[in-house]
Scaffold this motif. Structure first.
Motif, PDB file in Angstrom:
ATOM      1  N   GLN A 140      -1.693   5.591   9.180  1.00 14.39           N
ATOM      2  CA  GLN A 140      -0.327   5.786   9.663  1.00 14.39           C
ATOM      3  C   GLN A 140       0.179   7.180   9.309  1.00 14.39           C
ATOM      4  O   GLN A 140       0.830   7.845  10.124  1.00 14.39           O
ATOM      5  CB  GLN A 140       0.583   4.721   9.061  1.00 14.39           C
ATOM      6  CG  GLN A 140       0.336   3.315   9.582  1.00 14.39           C
ATOM      7  CD  GLN A 140       1.136   2.264   8.844  1.00 14.39           C
ATOM      8  OE1 GLN A 140       1.309   2.332   7.634  1.00 14.39           O
ATOM      9  NE2 GLN A 140       1.644   1.281   9.575  1.00 14.39           N
ATOM     10  N   LEU A 146       1.449  10.244  11.809  1.00 17.41           N
ATOM     11  CA  LEU A 146       2.749  10.898  11.688  1.00 17.41           C
ATOM     12  C   LEU A 146       2.603  12.404  11.582  1.00 17.41           C
ATOM     13  O   LEU A 146       3.346  13.163  12.221  1.00 17.41           O
ATOM     14  CB  LEU A 146       3.487  10.346  10.464  1.00 17.41           C
ATOM     15  CG  LEU A 146       3.987   8.899  10.573  1.00 17.41           C
ATOM     16  CD1 LEU A 146       4.544   8.429   9.241  1.00 17.41           C
ATOM     17  CD2 LEU A 146       5.044   8.782  11.663  1.00 17.41           C
ATOM     18  N   ALA A 152       0.586   8.827   1.692  1.00 15.39           N
ATOM     19  CA  ALA A 152       0.729   7.479   2.238  1.00 15.39           C
ATOM     20  C   ALA A 152       1.175   6.500   1.155  1.00 15.39           C
ATOM     21  O   ALA A 152       2.050   5.663   1.379  1.00 15.39           O
ATOM     22  CB  ALA A 152      -0.588   7.027   2.861  1.00 15.39           C
ATOM     23  N   MET A 177       2.820   3.361   3.104  1.00 14.32           N
ATOM     24  CA  MET A 177       2.069   3.116   4.339  1.00 14.32           C
ATOM     25  C   MET A 177       0.605   3.412   4.074  1.00 14.32           C
ATOM     26  O   MET A 177       0.242   3.906   2.999  1.00 14.32           O
ATOM     27  CB  MET A 177       2.611   3.977   5.485  1.00 14.32           C
ATOM     28  CG  MET A 177       2.579   5.473   5.223  1.00 14.32           C
ATOM     29  SD  MET A 177       3.264   6.445   6.594  1.00 14.32           S
ATOM     30  CE  MET A 177       5.006   6.011   6.496  1.00 14.32           C
ATOM     31  N   ASN A 178      -0.248   3.120   5.070  1.00 14.82           N
ATOM     32  CA  ASN A 178      -1.664   3.398   4.881  1.00 14.82           C
ATOM     33  C   ASN A 178      -1.999   4.811   5.357  1.00 14.82           C
ATOM     34  O   ASN A 178      -1.185   5.488   5.993  1.00 14.82           O
ATOM     35  CB  ASN A 178      -2.531   2.358   5.588  1.00 14.82           C
ATOM     36  CG  ASN A 178      -2.261   2.307   7.088  1.00 14.82           C
ATOM     37  OD1 ASN A 178      -2.207   3.344   7.759  1.00 14.82           O
ATOM     38  ND2 ASN A 178      -2.094   1.104   7.630  1.00 14.82           N
TER      39      ASN A 178
END
Length: 256
Positions: free
Chosen positions: A213, A217, A204, A209-210
């Motif tokens: 997320q 994905l 991440a 992104m965190n």
């Protein structure tokens, strides 16, 4: 061709030498391939040519060098490596590689690891760990041929990925084929997490992104693979445990 595009292309080609200059400078500071650095440098230079404003009072070459250098730095930060290596370790590995190149240019035999460690003033184990860490961070194409000793073999990297039981049955062949159909980024994330063991936090952070997320994905990519497996008959539906038997079964002679 529109006149604006023609002028842009002419200006870019006039400053193409700066593209290679920036790439060559960054090559001394990283282990990335020269071709990749030239490509990123060219992207930055092209963006600089398109956005150059003469009214700001600087020369085109100044802006081109700045944008090309920034593009390479963004590439190295975001896509060059998933696993983060301390800059001191990376710097030591680059110095060792540079020493070996100097030996080659001078026509001298390559230095042993012990000799390299002595020249750099570090311990042998530390040098080996730094070089191994930098080497393991290099991103390889899944279609890249592998090497066994001094010989190149036809099996690509994707073919060397083993399942848990190390078998090469039909399901394993299907999985390799299905992975190739995924988005390249999804392939990279799945292999990095499930094969290389990279944590969700590292993935991440690399992708900006965190953790939540990244987890979504990865879950979506796995669900897509499962859907394809069911469609192709590779994944059989599992029977639900504890399902009550039908009335006729419960009144069989064994239960009466």
């Amino acid at each position: 061709m529109p006149e604006s595009i023609r002028r842009r292309n002419i200006t870019f080609l006039d400053h193409l030498g700066l593209v290679h200059l920036v790439a060559q400078r960054q090559l001394q500071k990283s282990t990335d391939s020269y071709d990749d650095l030239v490509q990123e440098s060219a992207l930055g230079a092209l963006a600089a040519v398109e956005r150059f404003d003469e009214e700001r009072g600087c020369r085109p070459s100044t802006y081109i060098v700045s944008r090309a250098n920034g593009q390479i730095l963004h590439y190295r930060r975001d896509r060059s490596s998933i696993i983060k290596v301390p800059w001191r370790h990376r710097d030591l590995a680059i110095k060792a590689e540079r020493l070996q190149k100097q030996q080659t240019v001078r026509g001298l035999p390559a230095l042993s690891e012990a000799e390299l460690a002595m020249h750099l003033g570090v311990g042998l184990e530390k040098l080996q760990a730094c070089c191994r860490g930098v080497q393991n961070c290099k991103t390889l194409s899944l279609d890249q041929p592998q090497h066994r000793g001094n010989h190149e073999v036809d099996d690509p990297l994707m073919g060397c990925i083993k399942t848990g039981d190390q078998s090469h049955d039909d399901e394993h062949a299907w999985l390799i084929s299905a992975l190739k159909k995924l988005d390249p980024f999804a392939q990279h994330w799945l292999l990095a997490h499930y094969v290389d063991g990279c944590s969700l936090r590292d993935l991440a952070g690399h992708c900006g992104m965190n953790t939540g997320q990244m987890r979504i994905l990865l879950r979506d990519a796995v669900q897509l693979l499962k859907a394809w497996a069911k469609r192709d008959g590779v994944l059989k539906p599992m029977p639900l445990p504890g399902v009550p038997r039908k009335g006729s079964e419960s009144h069989s002679p064994l239960h009466c």
